[in-house]
Design a protein around this motif. Sequence first.
Motif, PDB file in Angstrom:
ATOM      1  N   UNK A  66      -0.012   6.266  -0.118  1.00 40.46           N
ATOM      2  CA  UNK A  66       0.569   5.264  -1.010  1.00 40.46           C
ATOM      3  C   UNK A  66       1.585   5.868  -1.973  1.00 40.46           C
ATOM      4  N   UNK A  67       1.227   6.972  -2.636  1.00 40.22           N
ATOM      5  CA  UNK A  67       2.150   7.572  -3.592  1.00 40.22           C
ATOM      6  C   UNK A  67       3.430   8.051  -2.934  1.00 40.22           C
ATOM      7  N   UNK A  68       3.300   8.720  -1.791  1.00 38.83           N
ATOM      8  CA  UNK A  68       4.483   9.199  -1.079  1.00 38.83           C
ATOM      9  C   UNK A  68       5.308   8.048  -0.515  1.00 38.83           C
ATOM     10  N   UNK A  69       4.627   7.019  -0.054  1.00 33.14           N
ATOM     11  CA  UNK A  69       5.336   5.853   0.485  1.00 33.14           C
ATOM     12  C   UNK A  69       6.175   5.183  -0.601  1.00 33.14           C
ATOM     13  N   UNK A  70       5.665   5.160  -1.817  1.00 32.32           N
ATOM     14  CA  UNK A  70       6.410   4.564  -2.930  1.00 32.32           C
ATOM     15  C   UNK A  70       7.680   5.354  -3.232  1.00 32.32           C
ATOM     16  N   UNK A  71       7.599   6.678  -3.097  1.00 33.73           N
ATOM     17  CA  UNK A  71       8.791   7.490  -3.346  1.00 33.73           C
ATOM     18  C   UNK A  71       9.876   7.203  -2.321  1.00 33.73           C
ATOM     19  N   UNK A  72       9.470   6.995  -1.082  1.00 32.46           N
ATOM     20  CA  UNK A  72      10.445   6.760  -0.017  1.00 32.46           C
ATOM     21  C   UNK A  72      10.881   5.303   0.079  1.00 32.46           C
ATOM     22  N   UNK A  73      10.102   4.399  -0.532  1.00 37.41           N
ATOM     23  CA  UNK A  73      10.398   2.965  -0.436  1.00 37.41           C
ATOM     24  C   UNK A  73      10.312   2.331  -1.819  1.00 37.41           C
ATOM     25  N   UNK A  74      11.354   2.446  -2.626  1.00 42.42           N
ATOM     26  CA  UNK A  74      11.307   1.882  -3.990  1.00 42.42           C
ATOM     27  C   UNK A  74      11.259   0.353  -3.966  1.00 42.42           C
ATOM     28  N   UNK A  78       8.652  -6.531   4.018  1.00 40.41           N
ATOM     29  CA  UNK A  78       7.577  -5.744   4.631  1.00 40.41           C
ATOM     30  C   UNK A  78       6.297  -5.940   3.842  1.00 40.41           C
ATOM     31  N   UNK A  79       5.236  -6.326   4.520  1.00 38.87           N
ATOM     32  CA  UNK A  79       3.923  -6.503   3.898  1.00 38.87           C
ATOM     33  C   UNK A  79       3.161  -5.196   4.019  1.00 38.87           C
ATOM     34  N   UNK A  80       2.733  -4.644   2.882  1.00 37.08           N
ATOM     35  CA  UNK A  80       2.078  -3.341   2.840  1.00 37.08           C
ATOM     36  C   UNK A  80       0.573  -3.541   2.708  1.00 37.08           C
ATOM     37  N   UNK A  81      -0.169  -3.062   3.691  1.00 37.39           N
ATOM     38  CA  UNK A  81      -1.636  -3.101   3.658  1.00 37.39           C
ATOM     39  C   UNK A  81      -2.128  -1.763   3.112  1.00 37.39           C
ATOM     40  N   UNK A  82      -2.912  -1.813   2.046  1.00 34.25           N
ATOM     41  CA  UNK A  82      -3.417  -0.592   1.417  1.00 34.25           C
ATOM     42  C   UNK A  82      -4.908  -0.474   1.727  1.00 34.25           C
ATOM     43  N   UNK A  83      -5.324   0.664   2.290  1.00 36.51           N
ATOM     44  CA  UNK A  83      -6.726   0.867   2.660  1.00 36.51           C
ATOM     45  C   UNK A  83      -7.216   2.199   2.112  1.00 36.51           C
ATOM     46  N   UNK A 135      -9.592   5.811   2.470  1.00 37.57           N
ATOM     47  CA  UNK A 135      -9.792   6.801   3.521  1.00 37.57           C
ATOM     48  C   UNK A 135     -11.215   6.799   4.060  1.00 37.57           C
ATOM     49  N   UNK A 136     -12.196   6.576   3.182  1.00 39.59           N
ATOM     50  CA  UNK A 136     -13.592   6.751   3.587  1.00 39.59           C
ATOM     51  C   UNK A 136     -14.057   5.687   4.568  1.00 39.59           C
ATOM     52  N   UNK A 137     -13.805   4.422   4.263  1.00 34.74           N
ATOM     53  CA  UNK A 137     -14.310   3.354   5.125  1.00 34.74           C
ATOM     54  C   UNK A 137     -13.213   2.578   5.836  1.00 34.74           C
ATOM     55  N   UNK A 138     -11.938   2.968   5.636  1.00 36.59           N
ATOM     56  CA  UNK A 138     -10.811   2.322   6.318  1.00 36.59           C
ATOM     57  C   UNK A 138     -10.748   0.816   6.033  1.00 36.59           C
ATOM     58  N   UNK A 139     -11.200   0.396   4.844  1.00 36.76           N
ATOM     59  CA  UNK A 139     -11.167  -1.024   4.487  1.00 36.76           C
ATOM     60  C   UNK A 139      -9.953  -1.319   3.608  1.00 36.76           C
ATOM     61  N   UNK A 140      -9.373  -2.493   3.832  1.00 36.73           N
ATOM     62  CA  UNK A 140      -8.207  -2.919   3.060  1.00 36.73           C
ATOM     63  C   UNK A 140      -8.657  -3.300   1.656  1.00 36.73           C
ATOM     64  N   UNK A 141      -8.021  -2.728   0.646  1.00 33.94           N
ATOM     65  CA  UNK A 141      -8.416  -2.965  -0.740  1.00 33.94           C
ATOM     66  C   UNK A 141      -7.314  -3.598  -1.573  1.00 33.94           C
ATOM     67  N   UNK A 142      -6.078  -3.634  -1.071  1.00 35.31           N
ATOM     68  CA  UNK A 142      -4.973  -4.217  -1.831  1.00 35.31           C
ATOM     69  C   UNK A 142      -3.805  -4.449  -0.892  1.00 35.31           C
ATOM     70  N   UNK A 143      -2.816  -5.125  -1.409  1.00 37.74           N
ATOM     71  CA  UNK A 143      -1.593  -5.328  -0.633  1.00 37.74           C
ATOM     72  C   UNK A 143      -0.396  -5.356  -1.565  1.00 37.74           C
ATOM     73  N   UNK A 144       0.730  -4.947  -1.044  1.00 35.38           N
ATOM     74  CA  UNK A 144       1.989  -4.965  -1.772  1.00 35.38           C
ATOM     75  C   UNK A 144       3.060  -5.512  -0.835  1.00 35.38           C
ATOM     76  N   UNK A 145       4.270  -5.600  -1.335  1.00 37.37           N
ATOM     77  CA  UNK A 145       5.383  -6.050  -0.503  1.00 37.37           C
ATOM     78  C   UNK A 145       6.657  -5.323  -0.889  1.00 37.37           C
ATOM     79  N   UNK A 146       7.533  -5.193   0.074  1.00 35.20           N
ATOM     80  CA  UNK A 146       8.893  -4.724  -0.149  1.00 35.20           C
ATOM     81  C   UNK A 146       9.837  -5.877   0.185  1.00 35.20           C
ATOM     82  N   UNK A 147      10.876  -6.083  -0.609  1.00 30.23           N
ATOM     83  CA  UNK A 147      11.784  -7.202  -0.326  1.00 30.23           C
ATOM     84  C   UNK A 147      12.748  -6.922   0.817  1.00 30.23           C
ATOM     85  N   UNK A 148      12.517  -5.827   1.533  1.00 30.94           N
ATOM     86  CA  UNK A 148      13.386  -5.481   2.653  1.00 30.94           C
ATOM     87  C   UNK A 148      12.518  -4.932   3.780  1.00 30.94           C
ATOM     88  N   UNK A 149      13.102  -4.796   4.942  1.00 36.53           N
ATOM     89  CA  UNK A 149      12.368  -4.325   6.114  1.00 36.53           C
ATOM     90  C   UNK A 149      12.264  -2.801   6.074  1.00 36.53           C
TER      91      UNK A 149
END
Length: 964
Positions: free
Chosen positions: A690-698, A711-716, A718-732
């Motif tokens: 997530x942190x690195x993705x934010x640097x590459x995708x402001x 782009x719809x961002x699914x945030x999960x 590491x331990x249980x691979x469950x989705x815990x949040x979501x974000x979006x980018x206004x571009x592809x």
Amino acid sequence: MGNVLDSISKDNTRFTIFENNQVLTADQLNDLFNYLDVQTRTTRTRAIGVGIICGLEIGVLENKRLVLSKGTAITTDGDLLSLDFDQEFDQYEVFEDLNAKYPYFQLDTNQRIPLFELRNSQLVGAVPGLELASLENTTGTTFKDYVGILYLEDYDNDPDLCTGTDCDNKGITAVKDIKVLLVHINNVRTLLQSMPAMNKDYFKLEDIYIPRVKVSIAIDTFNELNASFNNVLSIKDDIKAKLIKAYQTCQTIIEDQFDNGDPTTGWSTLLDQHFTSGSSTSSQYVYDFARDISYAYNEMRESLFSDDMLCCPDVDLFPKHILLGLVRDASVKNPIVPFDIRNSTLIDISPIASTNFSTLLQPKLSLLRNIRFNPGTFIKRFNKRHIDLEYRHHFYESPILNINDEVNEFTRFCFMRLHSMITNFKVPTVVEVQNLVRGLKITPSYYEDAALGERSIPFYYRVNPNLPINLYWNFNANNRKKENQLLSYHSNTYSEVNQATLNPLNFNILKYNFFRIEGHIGFIRADVEAALNKVILENNLPINIQAVQVEKKLETIPPRPWFFPHLYMYEKSLKSTFIDRLDHADLVNDNLRAKDQSIPVTEFKTAKQNVLDNARDIGDPQFNFMSYRSAITNVMSATTNVKAQTSKYAFSNTAIPHDFILNADILRKTDVISGIYQETVIKKKTGLMLGNFMKDNPGLEHNGGVMRGGTFIIVYTADDQRVVADFMLPYASIDKDVIPNPPVYMPPIPLPTGPPIIPRFPIEDIFEIKPHYVKNFEDKIVPYVKEIDFDTKLTNRFNPKIAEIESKFDLKLAITNTKVDGISPQIAGFDQRLKDNSQLFNSVLTKDLRNVAVPNIGTVFGAKNLTNEVENFARNRKILEEMPLDAPGRDVIEKTVIESANDLTEKLNDQAVLGDQANSMVVKSILADVHSGTSLVQNLDLKGQANTIAERANTINRGFKFNR
């Protein structure tokens, strides 16, 4: 005289009905007049409005004269003030207001506000005044610092009972003179109290501002992500305080909507409960809820802002005056006609005007704008009249004329929407979502630039039949009874028939610029991705998805179907080349095996198959580099073993195929490619944190969905691979290296299903057995010349060759001697060494090979004379060697070779021959010739016999011990 509408009583709300022959009294007539006057004034102020209807702008010309444009205004006492023509003033006089003593012109200390009355010296009977141009010098001010006032001087004039002629009482005169006054801006404070307190409820309240969720690029745990949302939720107290103040401000309008009185106490309790739930994965929806509340509240506040509307204006606001605003620069197109504002009559201008001036009196021209005003720099806000807002009474309409916005109803609706939102907020749990038929759902909507009611209803508002959220979501839908057509996650609970509401993705979605995505939080990432991709592909939706991990754990990030063409092409080429060499060697081995059963072909085939089994693409999850390395090592070891058994074969038409395998650097190159691939994959996986993705995708934001084309961002986690949040980018944001079905580079050639592939040359010509006596003669010529007895025929073959060598050497020597004449002694010494070498060559080769007596090779072995058998076989073999493959009668010669070879091997397979160690070398050579001769047989019917004879020759050969 006081304000008429202030003194409304039963005396002026009733009048006498006149009858025939009735004696009318003054009271009866006055009652009728007062009644009509009150009705007229009330109609103006309450049914039409108050303030300046049009015109009445004041300005100063370059010649320091003031002008006032024609126009109309209504005071709050219902007086209609109207100027039918533009006015020009060239004189002024101090105005003391001795007659009416208007309260607004008096200070609290009973002192009068300094006022100046404007006059026109051209009016008939005008009282002489001071030159207007001198006002600035006299007062030390400028005209632009003054505010104009249109004042109705209203008082009753009661003349003396007795005059010079008689003492009859002629009654009281009601004086109503319109005057134009000036007041300096420093003295206008009292008059500003007459400005209506417009939108006081609006300005009592303040907007709610929701802070942004800011996620640090150093984020590494879910708790840090959750804290980013919870830190924003401290806005709760501010929301509660502003909701309470909003209700108190609008209580008179909305209190009837709530049966139990003030709802803010219950709101505060519910908000405390809702915001506490932000400690889990629902924190992002609590944040969304807070934003919804802010939008709903701010829209409610905007409903309190009216457009200059007054309902039942207070009579005491400006009963006898109208503020005209600050004096501005002005210019006139034509001279202004003198006009007596006291009786609204034109003055005779013939003595002072030209003949063309009378055309201005034409009605059609009187409507033209003769005065042009410069707005100046004091305009701070736009207004439809583009006139000063601070020192000017605009027209404040009656509510009946200002019905564009149903203000009060919309305000009530906004409060009911807030009430419904706070009451119905509830984030569904994972179990509840699983029990719902809908599950994960994508709903078309509008982005946040649209009003809250225009967007789809979020899924965290439960459907409550007692307080339906859809009923109070959209004002227009409520009015038009379309609340059951609103899109939402729970639309099936209130709309069972309308398919456009139940399945909006099956209908036109071009008008929507946002898509809500709900019902995925708490589920396994892989399942969510699969479900989302399915919905997106089935409905051709213009959105992308991407999954990122909160923690920076490389090993828990699942691999993607990455495809790197530059690595794949090189790696495929490398492996294909190596496999081709294995196939070539395998083909040669099979033919070697047909002639020599000692060749370890089975070991090579097993090792080759192991290579093929492990030669997977480097991107294949089942590719194991260590297993592949082990397989390569094994096949090279097997190749070495095969090559060790082929030293007695000469590969005449091709290079040794085993050497291509042994000299291949496939391990090193594969190791390099694998290393590059692994580093590339690590970089790709690192970018999915997530942190690195934010640097590459402001521009990452949480919004409960994604914009069209975004782009719809699914945030999960590491331990249980469950989705815990979501974000979006206004571009592809598309990973171009992800290719689910990559192209196949250099596919393997399929194995033949028919007869074996015939090479371009006979396989027997690839290699041949080296006769041992030839090999020994080539390798060690001197030791064997004493042991071999050359016959005359062999000697004759050597003499011409030696003579040819001598001739060429002598020629080169002669040329060299010619070139070295006259050169230094070093070159001469070199020439001498060449001559010595020439003599040495002649003495060794000529003497040893020509003159030494070499005994003939015998064919008697173990007291058995096989001269006839050997010569017979050699003769037949020579004929077969020189015969083309397609020559007629070749099969007859092949049969003759087999018969002579069979006869010879039977004679050699004798204990006496095998025991003859002195002639073992000659016997082995003859056996090699037999093996080579039988390999020339091409007839399939004779192949078996030839192989049998060759095997017998090998058996006899193994019975000898090689004696050097």
